[in-house]
Motif scaffolding. Structure first.
Motif, PDB file in Angstrom:
ATOM      1  N   THR A 214      38.953 -85.689 104.648  1.00 34.01           N
ATOM      2  CA  THR A 214      39.737 -84.211 104.417  1.00 34.01           C
ATOM      3  C   THR A 214      39.853 -83.546 105.576  1.00 34.01           C
TER       4      THR A 214
ATOM      5  N   MET B 142      41.490 -80.400 103.884  1.00 31.10           N
ATOM      6  CA  MET B 142      41.875 -80.653 102.396  1.00 31.10           C
ATOM      7  C   MET B 142      40.288 -80.162 101.626  1.00 31.10           C
ATOM      8  N   PHE B 143      40.313 -79.373 100.820  1.00 31.52           N
ATOM      9  CA  PHE B 143      39.056 -78.965 100.195  1.00 31.52           C
ATOM     10  C   PHE B 143      39.057 -79.729  98.719  1.00 31.52           C
ATOM     11  N   HIS B 144      37.703 -80.153  98.741  1.00 33.37           N
ATOM     12  CA  HIS B 144      37.472 -81.032  97.257  1.00 33.37           C
ATOM     13  C   HIS B 144      36.200 -80.698  96.857  1.00 33.37           C
TER      14      HIS B 144
ATOM     15  N   ASN C 217      34.494 -77.053  96.059  1.00 36.85           N
ATOM     16  CA  ASN C 217      35.660 -75.929  96.813  1.00 36.85           C
ATOM     17  C   ASN C 217      36.959 -76.649  96.519  1.00 36.85           C
ATOM     18  N   ASP C 218      37.096 -77.439  95.470  1.00 37.82           N
ATOM     19  CA  ASP C 218      38.621 -77.825  95.235  1.00 37.82           C
ATOM     20  C   ASP C 218      39.453 -76.372  94.649  1.00 37.82           C
ATOM     21  N   GLY C 219      40.475 -76.220  95.200  1.00 39.10           N
ATOM     22  CA  GLY C 219      41.125 -75.164  94.620  1.00 39.10           C
ATOM     23  C   GLY C 219      40.904 -73.980  95.509  1.00 39.10           C
ATOM     24  N   LYS C 220      39.960 -73.789  96.433  1.00 39.17           N
ATOM     25  CA  LYS C 220      39.674 -72.707  97.341  1.00 39.17           C
ATOM     26  C   LYS C 220      39.930 -72.837  98.685  1.00 39.17           C
TER      27      LYS C 220
ATOM     28  N   GLY D  54      45.515 -84.956  90.868  1.00 35.48           N
ATOM     29  CA  GLY D  54      44.306 -84.375  91.689  1.00 35.48           C
ATOM     30  C   GLY D  54      44.656 -83.142  92.020  1.00 35.48           C
ATOM     31  N   VAL D  55      45.623 -82.584  91.588  1.00 36.73           N
ATOM     32  CA  VAL D  55      46.014 -81.086  92.237  1.00 36.73           C
ATOM     33  C   VAL D  55      45.586 -80.155  90.897  1.00 36.73           C
ATOM     34  N   ARG D  56      45.163 -79.021  91.266  1.00 36.03           N
ATOM     35  CA  ARG D  56      44.932 -78.016  90.126  1.00 36.03           C
ATOM     36  C   ARG D  56      45.933 -77.027  90.374  1.00 36.03           C
TER      37      ARG D  56
END
Length: 121
Positions: free
Chosen positions: A12, A82-84, A87-90, A119-121
């Motif tokens: 990440t 990369m945030f996951h 924190n995904d999407g932040k 895997g992408v929002r």
């Protein structure tokens, strides 16, 4: 700095390198990826002339790329985060926070996934 037994590299956090041409990326890949582990082997993935994502022999994550037009590259070397998970999407929120903390800093470029990529929002 050795992090001791509590530190581990993760993909990440990568170093991103924009290469001038195919010859340069081939040479970098041969040196940096030797003894490491491919995450996305050196190939044409359609979004650039050539790209690879791998962990080197020390576990550090690299993303090396030959853009379609090197003349438009604003920053050749960059820290890629990369945030996951929670924190995904932040990522953009985090970038804006970080530049608010450090005077005279700015967000230079934002790379977003295409709509519908896994895997992408």
């Amino acid at each position: 700095l050795d992090g001791g037994p509590v530190f581990e590299f993760t993909p990440t956090n990568s170093i991103s390198v924009q290469c001038r041409d195919v010859e340069e990326i081939d040479a970098l890949y041969a040196k940096l990826a030797a003894g490491g582990k491919d995450l996305m082997p050196l190939a044409d993935y359609g979004f650039s002339k050539k790209y690879a994502w791998f962990n080197d022999t020390y576990g550090l994550s690299w993303q090396i790329n030959v853009p379609f037009d090197f003349g438009t590259v604003k920053q050749r070397f960059a820290e890629f985060k990369m945030f996951h998970g929670v924190n995904d999407g932040k990522a953009e929120e985090a970038m804006n926070f970080y530049v608010s903390v450090f005077p005279d800093s700015k967000v230079g470029e934002i790379w977003r996934h295409e709509e519908g990529e896994e895997g992408v929002r």
